[in-house]
Design an enzyme around this catalytic site. Structure first.
Site, PDB file in Angstrom:
ATOM      1  N   GLN A  71       0.921  -1.175  -0.055  1.00 48.46           N
ATOM      2  CA  GLN A  71       0.277   0.399   0.260  1.00 48.46           C
ATOM      3  C   GLN A  71       0.667   1.419  -0.370  1.00 48.46           C
ATOM      4  OE1 GLN A  71      -3.509  -1.383   3.163  1.00 48.46           O
ATOM      5  NE2 GLN A  71      -3.894  -0.009   1.922  1.00 48.46           N
ATOM      6  N   HIS A  72       0.363   2.083  -0.703  1.00 52.28           N
ATOM      7  CA  HIS A  72       0.897   4.236  -0.014  1.00 52.28           C
ATOM      8  C   HIS A  72       1.754   4.072  -1.294  1.00 52.28           C
ATOM      9  CE1 HIS A  72      -1.410   3.074   3.102  1.00 52.28           C
ATOM     10  NE2 HIS A  72      -0.212   2.501   3.994  1.00 52.28           N
ATOM     11  N   ASP A 245      -2.225  -5.006   0.421  1.00 50.47           N
ATOM     12  CA  ASP A 245      -1.975  -6.301   0.706  1.00 50.47           C
ATOM     13  C   ASP A 245      -2.738  -6.087   1.952  1.00 50.47           C
ATOM     14  OD1 ASP A 245      -0.551  -4.338   2.361  1.00 50.47           O
ATOM     15  OD2 ASP A 245       1.741  -4.673   2.133  1.00 50.47           O
TER      16      ASP A 245
END
Length: 480
Positions: A71-72, A245
């Site tokens: 992520q991110h 995830d």
């Protein structure tokens, strides 16, 4: 036999799992490594995806595929579909100051209400703000912003840089899902909409953002024939929405309301599946969305299984031997307390912190107590996360402990002493990739598959609150 594939494009590697649609059984797998670092060229992920698909036997007999990913991470694209600069990953903390700036401008309460998040260095919005301030020329080139799994899904479907992809740079074909969008800092799980004002405040101007797909909604049909190498497309293959995830792992585990998942990976993660949104102005709990239509309040720490790696190295043992040493010590490790902020920390938000080993005496400084303190410290940091999620009104009936370290008997036994919720250990598996395969099956058939997940251990409940209480006394000095 109908086959579906799930991908886990994580920080360290790309893993592909091919499953039987009817039973969920794993038919074959593949893997390829990613480069180290907190700033990585997305092209390395694409190359690893191609290699991992080949290692898994290709896609010629697969009916659907979906990609779960870290992520991110900030993937910035210019008008030609080219990557503007290396992606800043979730664990790149250079944007800590940018997070503070956004909080100062909008206020923690307002940001939590608008997005479910209070910015920390991990989130995409803070990385865009860092780009705006540190690299304004690069920021000015950005025409679209994507997350790692968004970009890989786009590339797999045949889109990409002009002249280097069969379908070219159609930025409007970028897609994401609600779980990954909810970790950006400019999308709301409550409204299901992007907050363009926050995007502009972060990047400095508006940009194309991926269309947010619902659970089981297909991103498209047709993927690059990775085996052919000529840019041709496998036109009949369905592409699922993908997921962050943790949300993908929740799908892979079959997690439902009442479940709390604690994952011991490079980072430590605690999340629950809930029917209602979370809004925590302290920033400890991030109000993410799940990949299945519910919500996913989440706490993430930067230091988890690698804490055990460090102590195994110092003590000159492997992980099994570290566990044996830890079990030979009494609960509480003779007063030794490890606060495991080795790489700074995300929760609590202490990006510049270091670890502390506290309470040693000549009598208590034994290999056994050091090993025990390592396990207790890692788990106590995550137990704080569990308690923070429960404080949001979440009801927990069981705690699913996953990740490689969860297979260690010492980690299992000590978890039953540290956590206040009964612990279960599912069968080891690639749960992010497995969850992505659930998405692929869902997009293919229109229904979420009910594949069984076995539990291999349920350590006896042995809750000993003094371990966490003592840890909190020491950890609290960081914020005094």
């Amino acid at each position: 036999m109908t086959l579906v594939a799930g991908v886990d494009s994580s920080t360290q590697s790309c893993k592909v799992v091919v499953r039987d649609l009817e039973t969920g059984d794993v038919v074959r797998t593949g893997r390829a490594s990613h480069p180290d670092g907190t700033s990585v060229s997305p092209e390395a992920w694409w190359e690893a995806l191609i290699l991992a698909i080949a290692d898994a036997g290709g896609l010629a007999d697969v009916a659907a595929i979906s990609i779960g990913g870290q992520q991110h991470g900030m993937v910035t694209l210019d008008e030609s579909g080219s990557v503007v600069r290396d992606a800043l990953l979730w664990n790149d903390t250079r944007s800590a100051g940018a997070a503070a700036d956004l909080i100062a401008e909008f206020g923690a309460d307002s940001l939590a209400a608008r997005t479910g998040l209070v910015p920390v260095a991990s989130f995409t919005s803070t990385k865009l703000r860092w780009l705006r301030d540190a690299e304004p020329d690069n920021a000015a080139k950005v025409a679209a912003v994507a997350l790692p799994h968004d970009w890989l899904t786009w590339r797999l479907r045949g889109y990409g840089p002009a002249g280097a992809s069969p379908l070219g740079p159609v930025l409007d074909e970028l897609t994401t899902d609600r779980s990954d969008a909810s970790g950006t800092g400019y999308w709301s799980a409550t409204t299901g909409e992007y907050d363009r004002d926050l995007l502009i405040a972060s990047l400095g101007h508006d940009a194309v953002l991926p269309r947010v797909l619902g659970p089981g909604e297909a991103a498209g049909t047709g993927v690059v024939d990775t085996a052919a190498g000529d840019g041709s497309l496998l036109t009949g293959l369905i592409v699922g929405p993908g997921a962050g995830d943790n949300a993908a792992a929740g799908l892979g585990l079959g997690a439902v309301a009442g479940d709390v998942v604690v994952s011991l990976g490079t980072s430590g993660t605690v999340f629950a599946v809930t029917e209602t949104t979370s809004e925590d102005a302290t920033g400890i709990v991030a109000g993410f969305a799940s990949a299945s239509g519910e919500y996913l309040p989440l706490v993430c720490t930067l230091n988890a299984a690698r804490v055990l790696d460090a102590f195994a190295r110092v003590l000159g043992v492997d992980h099994d031997e570290l566990g044996e040493l830890a079990l030979a010590a009494s609960p509480g490790a003779g007063g030794a307390v490890l606060v495991p902020y080795f790489e700074g920390e995300r929760t609590p938000n202490l990006p510049d912190a270091t670890a502390t080993l506290f309470g040693l005496t000549l009598l208590s400084t034994t290999r056994e107590n050091l090993a025990r303190a390592a396990v207790e410290g890692m788990l106590c940091a995550l137990a704080d996360g569990v308690e923070a999620i429960l404080a949001q009104g979440v009801e927990a009936k069981r705690l699913l402990l996953v990740g490689g370290a969860a297979q260690n008997p010492a980690v299992q036994a000590i978890a039953a002493q540290v956590f206040s919720v009964p612990v279960q250990i599912p069968t080891p598996g690639e749960y992010v990739a497995a969850g992505a395969a659930v998405q692929a099956a869902w997009a293919l058939t229109g229904a979420r598959p009910e594949w069984a997940v076995d539990v291999v251990a349920s350590p006896a409940v042995d809750h000993q609150p003094f371990i966490l209480e003592r840890y909190r006394e020491v950890a609290g000095t960081y914020q005094a």
